[in-house]
Each structure stands twice: as structure tokens, then as C-alpha cells.
Design a protein around this motif. Structure first.
Motif, PDB file in Angstrom:
ATOM      1  N   THR A   4      63.459  22.858  25.096  1.00  0.00           N
ATOM      2  CA  THR A   4      62.659  21.694  25.448  1.00  0.00           C
ATOM      3  C   THR A   4      62.872  20.568  24.448  1.00  0.00           C
ATOM      4  O   THR A   4      63.088  19.408  24.831  1.00  0.00           O
ATOM      5  N   PHE A   5      62.827  20.893  23.159  1.00  0.00           N
ATOM      6  CA  PHE A   5      63.080  19.862  22.150  1.00  0.00           C
ATOM      7  C   PHE A   5      64.535  19.393  22.199  1.00  0.00           C
ATOM      8  O   PHE A   5      64.816  18.226  21.936  1.00  0.00           O
ATOM      9  N   GLY A   6      65.453  20.271  22.543  1.00  0.00           N
ATOM     10  CA  GLY A   6      66.853  19.874  22.706  1.00  0.00           C
ATOM     11  C   GLY A   6      67.028  18.887  23.838  1.00  0.00           C
ATOM     12  O   GLY A   6      67.792  17.908  23.721  1.00  0.00           O
ATOM     13  N   LEU A   7      66.333  19.118  24.949  1.00  0.00           N
ATOM     14  CA  LEU A   7      66.385  18.175  26.073  1.00  0.00           C
ATOM     15  C   LEU A   7      65.799  16.821  25.670  1.00  0.00           C
ATOM     16  O   LEU A   7      66.330  15.760  26.037  1.00  0.00           O
ATOM     17  N   LEU A   8      64.725  16.865  24.925  1.00  0.00           N
ATOM     18  CA  LEU A   8      64.095  15.635  24.439  1.00  0.00           C
ATOM     19  C   LEU A   8      65.066  14.849  23.547  1.00  0.00           C
ATOM     20  O   LEU A   8      65.246  13.639  23.721  1.00  0.00           O
ATOM     21  N   ALA A   9      65.705  15.541  22.613  1.00  0.00           N
ATOM     22  CA  ALA A   9      66.666  14.887  21.717  1.00  0.00           C
ATOM     23  C   ALA A   9      67.862  14.348  22.498  1.00  0.00           C
ATOM     24  O   ALA A   9      68.324  13.227  22.250  1.00  0.00           O
ATOM     25  N   THR A  10      68.349  15.124  23.444  1.00  0.00           N
ATOM     26  CA  THR A  10      69.501  14.695  24.237  1.00  0.00           C
ATOM     27  C   THR A  10      69.185  13.443  25.038  1.00  0.00           C
ATOM     28  O   THR A  10      70.000  12.507  25.099  1.00  0.00           O
ATOM     29  N   ALA A  11      68.017  13.398  25.648  1.00  0.00           N
ATOM     30  CA  ALA A  11      67.621  12.215  26.417  1.00  0.00           C
ATOM     31  C   ALA A  11      67.553  10.986  25.516  1.00  0.00           C
ATOM     32  O   ALA A  11      68.007   9.894  25.892  1.00  0.00           O
ATOM     33  N   GLU A  12      67.005  11.157  24.324  1.00  0.00           N
ATOM     34  CA  GLU A  12      66.908  10.033  23.384  1.00  0.00           C
ATOM     35  C   GLU A  12      68.289   9.584  22.917  1.00  0.00           C
ATOM     36  O   GLU A  12      68.577   8.382  22.864  1.00  0.00           O
ATOM     37  N   LEU A  13      69.141  10.519  22.578  1.00  0.00           N
ATOM     38  CA  LEU A  13      70.504  10.162  22.131  1.00  0.00           C
ATOM     39  C   LEU A  13      71.297   9.506  23.254  1.00  0.00           C
ATOM     40  O   LEU A  13      72.041   8.549  23.022  1.00  0.00           O
ATOM     41  N   TYR A  14      71.137   9.991  24.476  1.00  0.00           N
ATOM     42  CA  TYR A  14      71.799   9.395  25.624  1.00  0.00           C
ATOM     43  C   TYR A  14      71.389   7.929  25.769  1.00  0.00           C
ATOM     44  O   TYR A  14      72.237   7.049  25.964  1.00  0.00           O
ATOM     45  N   ALA A  15      70.096   7.653  25.658  1.00  0.00           N
ATOM     46  CA  ALA A  15      69.609   6.276  25.782  1.00  0.00           C
ATOM     47  C   ALA A  15      70.168   5.397  24.670  1.00  0.00           C
ATOM     48  O   ALA A  15      70.540   4.244  24.911  1.00  0.00           O
ATOM     49  N   ASP A  24      64.128   8.652  30.261  1.00  0.00           N
ATOM     50  CA  ASP A  24      62.935   8.476  29.427  1.00  0.00           C
ATOM     51  C   ASP A  24      61.706   9.191  29.992  1.00  0.00           C
ATOM     52  O   ASP A  24      60.960   9.829  29.245  1.00  0.00           O
ATOM     53  N   ASP A  25      61.490   9.103  31.291  1.00  0.00           N
ATOM     54  CA  ASP A  25      60.337   9.771  31.902  1.00  0.00           C
ATOM     55  C   ASP A  25      60.468  11.286  31.790  1.00  0.00           C
ATOM     56  O   ASP A  25      59.489  11.989  31.519  1.00  0.00           O
ATOM     57  N   PHE A  26      61.686  11.777  31.993  1.00  0.00           N
ATOM     58  CA  PHE A  26      61.945  13.207  31.841  1.00  0.00           C
ATOM     59  C   PHE A  26      61.625  13.649  30.416  1.00  0.00           C
ATOM     60  O   PHE A  26      60.963  14.658  30.207  1.00  0.00           O
ATOM     61  N   ALA A  27      62.082  12.878  29.436  1.00  0.00           N
ATOM     62  CA  ALA A  27      61.827  13.205  28.028  1.00  0.00           C
ATOM     63  C   ALA A  27      60.327  13.190  27.732  1.00  0.00           C
ATOM     64  O   ALA A  27      59.829  14.062  27.017  1.00  0.00           O
ATOM     65  N   ALA A  28      59.615  12.235  28.284  1.00  0.00           N
ATOM     66  CA  ALA A  28      58.160  12.163  28.067  1.00  0.00           C
ATOM     67  C   ALA A  28      57.465  13.395  28.639  1.00  0.00           C
ATOM     68  O   ALA A  28      56.529  13.921  28.030  1.00  0.00           O
ATOM     69  N   ARG A  29      57.926  13.878  29.794  1.00  0.00           N
ATOM     70  CA  ARG A  29      57.341  15.090  30.384  1.00  0.00           C
ATOM     71  C   ARG A  29      57.639  16.316  29.518  1.00  0.00           C
ATOM     72  O   ARG A  29      56.784  17.199  29.374  1.00  0.00           O
ATOM     73  N   GLN A  30      58.834  16.380  28.940  1.00  0.00           N
ATOM     74  CA  GLN A  30      59.173  17.501  28.050  1.00  0.00           C
ATOM     75  C   GLN A  30      58.266  17.496  26.827  1.00  0.00           C
ATOM     76  O   GLN A  30      57.749  18.535  26.413  1.00  0.00           O
ATOM     77  N   LEU A  31      58.077  16.334  26.256  1.00  0.00           N
ATOM     78  CA  LEU A  31      57.226  16.202  25.081  1.00  0.00           C
ATOM     79  C   LEU A  31      55.783  16.605  25.411  1.00  0.00           C
ATOM     80  O   LEU A  31      55.150  17.349  24.666  1.00  0.00           O
ATOM     81  N   ALA A  32      55.293  16.135  26.533  1.00  0.00           N
ATOM     82  CA  ALA A  32      53.931  16.479  26.952  1.00  0.00           C
ATOM     83  C   ALA A  32      53.812  17.985  27.196  1.00  0.00           C
ATOM     84  O   ALA A  32      52.800  18.595  26.830  1.00  0.00           O
ATOM     85  N   TRP A  33      54.838  18.594  27.768  1.00  0.00           N
ATOM     86  CA  TRP A  33      54.819  20.025  28.060  1.00  0.00           C
ATOM     87  C   TRP A  33      54.671  20.836  26.771  1.00  0.00           C
ATOM     88  O   TRP A  33      53.871  21.761  26.700  1.00  0.00           O
ATOM     89  N   VAL A  34      55.427  20.464  25.749  1.00  0.00           N
ATOM     90  CA  VAL A  34      55.381  21.163  24.460  1.00  0.00           C
ATOM     91  C   VAL A  34      53.987  21.081  23.843  1.00  0.00           C
ATOM     92  O   VAL A  34      53.515  22.030  23.226  1.00  0.00           O
ATOM     93  N   PHE A  35      53.330  19.953  24.017  1.00  0.00           N
ATOM     94  CA  PHE A  35      52.038  19.733  23.363  1.00  0.00           C
ATOM     95  C   PHE A  35      50.834  20.011  24.266  1.00  0.00           C
ATOM     96  O   PHE A  35      49.728  19.607  23.949  1.00  0.00           O
ATOM     97  N   GLY A  36      51.036  20.704  25.388  1.00  0.00           N
ATOM     98  CA  GLY A  36      49.897  21.183  26.150  1.00  0.00           C
ATOM     99  C   GLY A  36      49.838  20.840  27.623  1.00  0.00           C
ATOM    100  O   GLY A  36      48.987  21.372  28.328  1.00  0.00           O
ATOM    101  N   ALA A  37      50.682  19.979  28.125  1.00  0.00           N
ATOM    102  CA  ALA A  37      50.675  19.666  29.556  1.00  0.00           C
ATOM    103  C   ALA A  37      51.544  20.694  30.281  1.00  0.00           C
ATOM    104  O   ALA A  37      52.584  20.389  30.849  1.00  0.00           O
ATOM    105  N   ASN A  38      51.120  21.955  30.197  1.00  0.00           N
ATOM    106  CA  ASN A  38      51.837  23.065  30.805  1.00  0.00           C
ATOM    107  C   ASN A  38      50.805  23.978  31.458  1.00  0.00           C
ATOM    108  O   ASN A  38      49.603  23.765  31.320  1.00  0.00           O
ATOM    109  N   ALA A  39      51.258  24.988  32.158  1.00  0.00           N
ATOM    110  CA  ALA A  39      50.347  25.867  32.900  1.00  0.00           C
ATOM    111  C   ALA A  39      49.306  26.528  32.005  1.00  0.00           C
ATOM    112  O   ALA A  39      48.177  26.767  32.437  1.00  0.00           O
TER     113      ALA A  39
END
Length: 150
Positions: A4-15, A24-39
Motif C-alpha cells: 500500500t505504501f509502495g503504491l502511494l510512493a509510486t503514484a507520487e513519483l509518477y506525478a 492522485d485520487d488512488f494514492a489518497a485512497r491508499q493513504l486513507a486505507w492505511v490510516f483506518g478507512a478500511n473494513a
């Protein structure tokens, strides 16, 4: 979490490299998922958010630190989080570990399990709550990239 953090970093580096912010929206969802926006509604970074792992499979955290989520905790440790539910059927523990198991109010974590994924906050579940340096380093890298843009 490293994925998840790798996807976040990759999205940022790509941009940064392309100037294209389509992920960017995908990266924001990954970040939110790590910090509690998950099942499970929990952060997988110790000390981050309102709900995070309490019962790490980590010798120092288990023997010398708080197992209640307050006071002395292994703040910033990153755990794997959900894993293959079949791996959680048999508990495993290291010799001399103090028993520790935590579940949110209202019921066990398993009520949120599905699609083959499971999560428990229990010292016997290294698959979900063992902190790892590679998890933390990937998290630190990804978070530093996103903080630089903010």
C-alpha cells in the motif's frame, strides 16, 4: 502495508516525473486505507489515528511497553495488517510472550473479515501485527514524498 505504501510512493513519483496527476485520487485512497478507512476501521501504524494495533508480536513491545494502546507504545511501527484468513487459524507465539489480544468494542475483528482476508490484533498473530523495518521504511519514504507536496 508495504504494498500500500509502495503504491502511494509510486503514484507520487509518477506525478513528479510526468506532471500527470491521474493517480492522485488512488494514492489518497491508499493513504486513507492505511490510516483506518478500511473494513476493520483501524490504522496499521501504531499510534496513528483513534484505533491502531495494541498487541504487537514484538518482544520489547510485548514485554516492556503498554498493551492498552496508551502510554509507552512502539509509536510509528507499521504492521502488515490483513492477511490470508487461513493463516490466522492457528495461533503462534514466541517463548515467554505475555498474552495480549485486543478487539474493538462491539465484537471481534472477524466480523469484518471477508474475501479470504482476516485481521486480528493479537500477539499470537505475527501475520497481521508483527512490525517490520521494511514496512516502516517504505511508509516513511511514501509519507515523506506526500508531505513534500503538501
Amino acid at each position: 502495508m508495504p504494498n500500500t505504501f509502495g503504491l502511494l510512493a509510486t503514484a507520487e513519483l509518477y506525478a513528479r516525473v510526468t506532471g500527470d496527476h491521474r493517480y492522485d485520487d488512488f494514492a489518497a485512497r491508499q493513504l486513507a486505507w492505511v490510516f483506518g478507512a478500511n473494513a476493520w476501521g483501524t490504522s496499521f501504524v501504531v499510534g496513528a489515528g483513534d484505533l491502531y494495533p495494541h498487541c504487537l508480536q514484538h518482544q520489547v513491545a510485548n514485554l516492556a511497553m503498554s498493551r492498552t494502546g496508551s502510554g509507552d507504545i512502539l509509536r510509528g511501527a507499521v504492521v502488515n495488517g490483513p492477511n490470508d484468513a487461513d493463516l490466522l487459524k492457528e495461533a503462534d507465539t514466541f517463548d515467554g510472550a505475555r498474552p495480549c489480544s485486543f478487539a474493538p468494542e462491539g465484537g471481534p475483528w472477524s466480523r469484518f473479515d471477508g474475501r479470504g482476508a482476516g485481521y486480528v490484533d493479537d500477539v499470537r498473530a505475527w501475520q497481521t501485527v508483527e512490525p517490520a523495518d521494511d514496512f516502516a521504511s517504505t511508509a516513511l519514504y511514501a509519507l515523506s514524498l506526500t508531505a513534500a507536496r503538501a
